[in-house]
Scaffold this active site. Structure first.
Site, PDB file in Angstrom:
ATOM      1  N   ASP A  52      -7.576 -21.783  -9.720  1.00  0.00           N
ATOM      2  CA  ASP A  52      -6.809 -21.295  -8.575  1.00  0.00           C
ATOM      3  C   ASP A  52      -5.754 -22.315  -8.149  1.00  0.00           C
ATOM      4  O   ASP A  52      -5.806 -23.476  -8.547  1.00  0.00           O
ATOM      5  CB  ASP A  52      -7.738 -21.081  -7.376  1.00  0.00           C
ATOM      6  CG  ASP A  52      -8.604 -19.843  -7.556  1.00  0.00           C
ATOM      7  OD1 ASP A  52      -8.337 -19.068  -8.483  1.00  0.00           O
ATOM      8  OD2 ASP A  52      -9.529 -19.677  -6.758  1.00  0.00           O
ATOM      9  N   LYS A  74      -3.765 -16.497  -6.421  1.00  0.00           N
ATOM     10  CA  LYS A  74      -2.898 -15.626  -5.634  1.00  0.00           C
ATOM     11  C   LYS A  74      -2.205 -16.534  -4.639  1.00  0.00           C
ATOM     12  O   LYS A  74      -2.857 -17.146  -3.818  1.00  0.00           O
ATOM     13  CB  LYS A  74      -3.717 -14.562  -4.920  1.00  0.00           C
ATOM     14  CG  LYS A  74      -4.333 -13.586  -5.885  1.00  0.00           C
ATOM     15  CD  LYS A  74      -5.156 -12.562  -5.184  1.00  0.00           C
ATOM     16  CE  LYS A  74      -6.564 -12.668  -5.312  1.00  0.00           C
ATOM     17  NZ  LYS A  74      -7.652 -13.146  -5.616  1.00  0.00           N
ATOM     18  N   MET A 187      -8.525 -20.350   6.401  1.00  0.00           N
ATOM     19  CA  MET A 187      -7.380 -19.425   6.264  1.00  0.00           C
ATOM     20  C   MET A 187      -6.882 -18.940   7.621  1.00  0.00           C
ATOM     21  O   MET A 187      -6.511 -17.770   7.767  1.00  0.00           O
ATOM     22  CB  MET A 187      -7.796 -18.191   5.411  1.00  0.00           C
ATOM     23  CG  MET A 187      -8.241 -18.545   4.027  1.00  0.00           C
ATOM     24  SD  MET A 187      -8.865 -17.115   3.101  1.00  0.00           S
ATOM     25  CE  MET A 187     -10.528 -16.961   3.741  1.00  0.00           C
TER      26      MET A 187
HETATM   27  N1  SAH Z   1     -13.674 -21.583  -1.698  1.00  0.00           N
HETATM   28  C1  SAH Z   1     -12.962 -22.450  -0.792  1.00  0.00           C
HETATM   29  C2  SAH Z   1     -12.246 -21.679   0.284  1.00  0.00           C
HETATM   30  C3  SAH Z   1     -11.121 -20.808  -0.208  1.00  0.00           C
HETATM   31  S1  SAH Z   1     -10.277 -19.983   1.091  1.00  0.00           S
HETATM   32  C4  SAH Z   1     -13.909 -23.480  -0.207  1.00  0.00           C
HETATM   33  O1  SAH Z   1     -15.127 -23.336  -0.316  1.00  0.00           O
HETATM   34  O2  SAH Z   1     -13.426 -24.462   0.344  1.00  0.00           O
HETATM   35  C5  SAH Z   1      -8.857 -21.004   1.278  1.00  0.00           C
HETATM   36  C6  SAH Z   1      -8.954 -21.824   2.532  1.00  0.00           C
HETATM   37  O3  SAH Z   1      -9.777 -22.952   2.328  1.00  0.00           O
HETATM   38  C7  SAH Z   1      -7.644 -22.412   3.003  1.00  0.00           C
HETATM   39  O4  SAH Z   1      -6.880 -21.454   3.692  1.00  0.00           O
HETATM   40  C8  SAH Z   1      -8.139 -23.487   3.930  1.00  0.00           C
HETATM   41  O5  SAH Z   1      -8.595 -22.939   5.142  1.00  0.00           O
HETATM   42  C9  SAH Z   1      -9.353 -23.987   3.169  1.00  0.00           C
HETATM   43  N2  SAH Z   1      -9.066 -25.191   2.360  1.00  0.00           N
HETATM   44  C10 SAH Z   1      -9.154 -25.299   1.030  1.00  0.00           C
HETATM   45  N3  SAH Z   1      -8.894 -26.571   0.642  1.00  0.00           N
HETATM   46  C11 SAH Z   1      -8.661 -27.276   1.757  1.00  0.00           C
HETATM   47  C12 SAH Z   1      -8.367 -28.636   2.028  1.00  0.00           C
HETATM   48  N4  SAH Z   1      -8.253 -29.560   1.057  1.00  0.00           N
HETATM   49  N5  SAH Z   1      -8.192 -29.016   3.334  1.00  0.00           N
HETATM   50  C13 SAH Z   1      -8.308 -28.112   4.329  1.00  0.00           C
HETATM   51  N6  SAH Z   1      -8.591 -26.813   4.123  1.00  0.00           N
HETATM   52  C14 SAH Z   1      -8.774 -26.395   2.856  1.00  0.00           C
END
Ligand code: SAH
Length: 269
Positions: A52, A74, A187
């Site tokens: 991703d 996406k 998100m």
């Molecule tokens: N599967 C992922 C979440 C995916 S949804 C997990 O478990 O972390 C995508 C959201 O994850 C982003 O919109 C943000 O809110 C968060 N996110 C992912 N990486 C991040 C990071 N390094 N710092 C802060 N938020 C993050």
């Protein structure tokens, strides 16, 4: 690779990624130090890595020399690849005999549609394994020195997807507010003002502490501390953008006590 070999030799029972199998793995929030050993084993063994947008380039750099990288994300809601396309691609790669690592940011089963991909693999008879990862919500709290649970403050913590109040499948913000438990939002940057209003309408005080942690564990990491009533405007004024975690609740104030004593880990990143 000698470091890896040493580590591999000392660790018993390293799982083998077989041809025709898929590992649905979490890459963690960014810092490769937060990968699991199983995710690293997948990176080293995979013929193809389907990843991703949120998977950090430093993590992808750990792929074995022969691995093909395929982007299947996406971006910004653009319909680049549909979920069905991605699931079909994983099945096709496995059926062609590849060792497939499906790598997602954070944890593959947290707001990542990993459940749908696993279901598609199961339906096609493709053997798969789930490798959990450090989810962004927990990594962001750690980066900001905010304990997810704090004795005397909370005994529960809510992880919620930041859909606007009227969006299909949006959380019941009023109901979440009434629990009084801290809320960790994924998100949420686009709808933050609307979500904050809904939480306040549900009974949370506007002065409830809130923090935004953007790009946690990367060089671009930023931390903003505010209140529920002001957090959306403060984030906008400070140019804090996705990907970010928003945390709302009294646990945020613990940061002040912990900050002075903690060593800054940024220096090593
Ligand atoms: N599967 C992922 C979440 C995916 S949804 C997990 O478990 O972390 C995508 C959201 O994850 C982003 O919109 C943000 O809110 C968060 N996110 C992912 N990486 C991040 C990071 N390094 N710092 C802060 N938020 C993050």
């Amino acid at each position: 690779m000698s470091g890896w070999t040493d580590l591999a030799a000392r660790r018993s029972g390293i799982p083998v990624l077989e041809p025709g199998h898929v590992w649905l793995a979490g890459a963690g929030p960014g810092d490769p130090g937060l990968l699991t050993l199983d995710a690293l084993a997948g990176l080293v063994q995979a013929d193809v890595i389907v990843h991703d947008a949120l998977v950090d380039p430093r993590v992808l750099a750990l792929a074995g020399p022969g691995a093909r990288l395929e982007f299947a994300g996406k971006r910004g809601g653009k319909p680049s690849a549909t979920q069905e396309d991605i699931s079909r691609r994983l099945v096709a790669l496995a059926q062609a005999g590849d060792r497939v690592l499906r790598l997602k940011g954070g944890d593959p089963f947290v707001f990542a549609r990993g459940g749908e991909e696993a279901a598609a693999l199961a339906a096609a008879g493709v053997p798969f394994r789930i490798v959990p990862g450090v989810t962004a919500g927990l990594a962001a709290l750690a980066a900001a020195l905010i304990p997810a649970t704090l004795r005397g403050i909370n005994r529960a913590v809510i992880f919620a997807a930041g859909y606007g109040a009227d969006a299909d499948g949006a959380p019941d913000w009023g109901a979440l507010a009434r629990t009084g438990e801290p809320i960790v939002l994924y998100m949420a940057m686009r709808n933050l003002a609307e979500i904050a209003d809904a939480l306040i309408a549900g009974g949370l005080a506007p002065h409830t502490p809130a923090a935004v942690i953007a790009a946690a564990t990367t060089a671009a990491e930023r931390i903003l501390v505010s209140t529920l009533g002001r957090v959306a405007a403060d984030a906008r004024a400070n140019g804090i953008e996705a990907p970010a975690i928003v945390v709302i609740g009294d646990i945020v104030t613990a940061r002040e006590d912990l900050g002075a004593a903690a060593a800054a880990p940024e220096a090593s990143r």
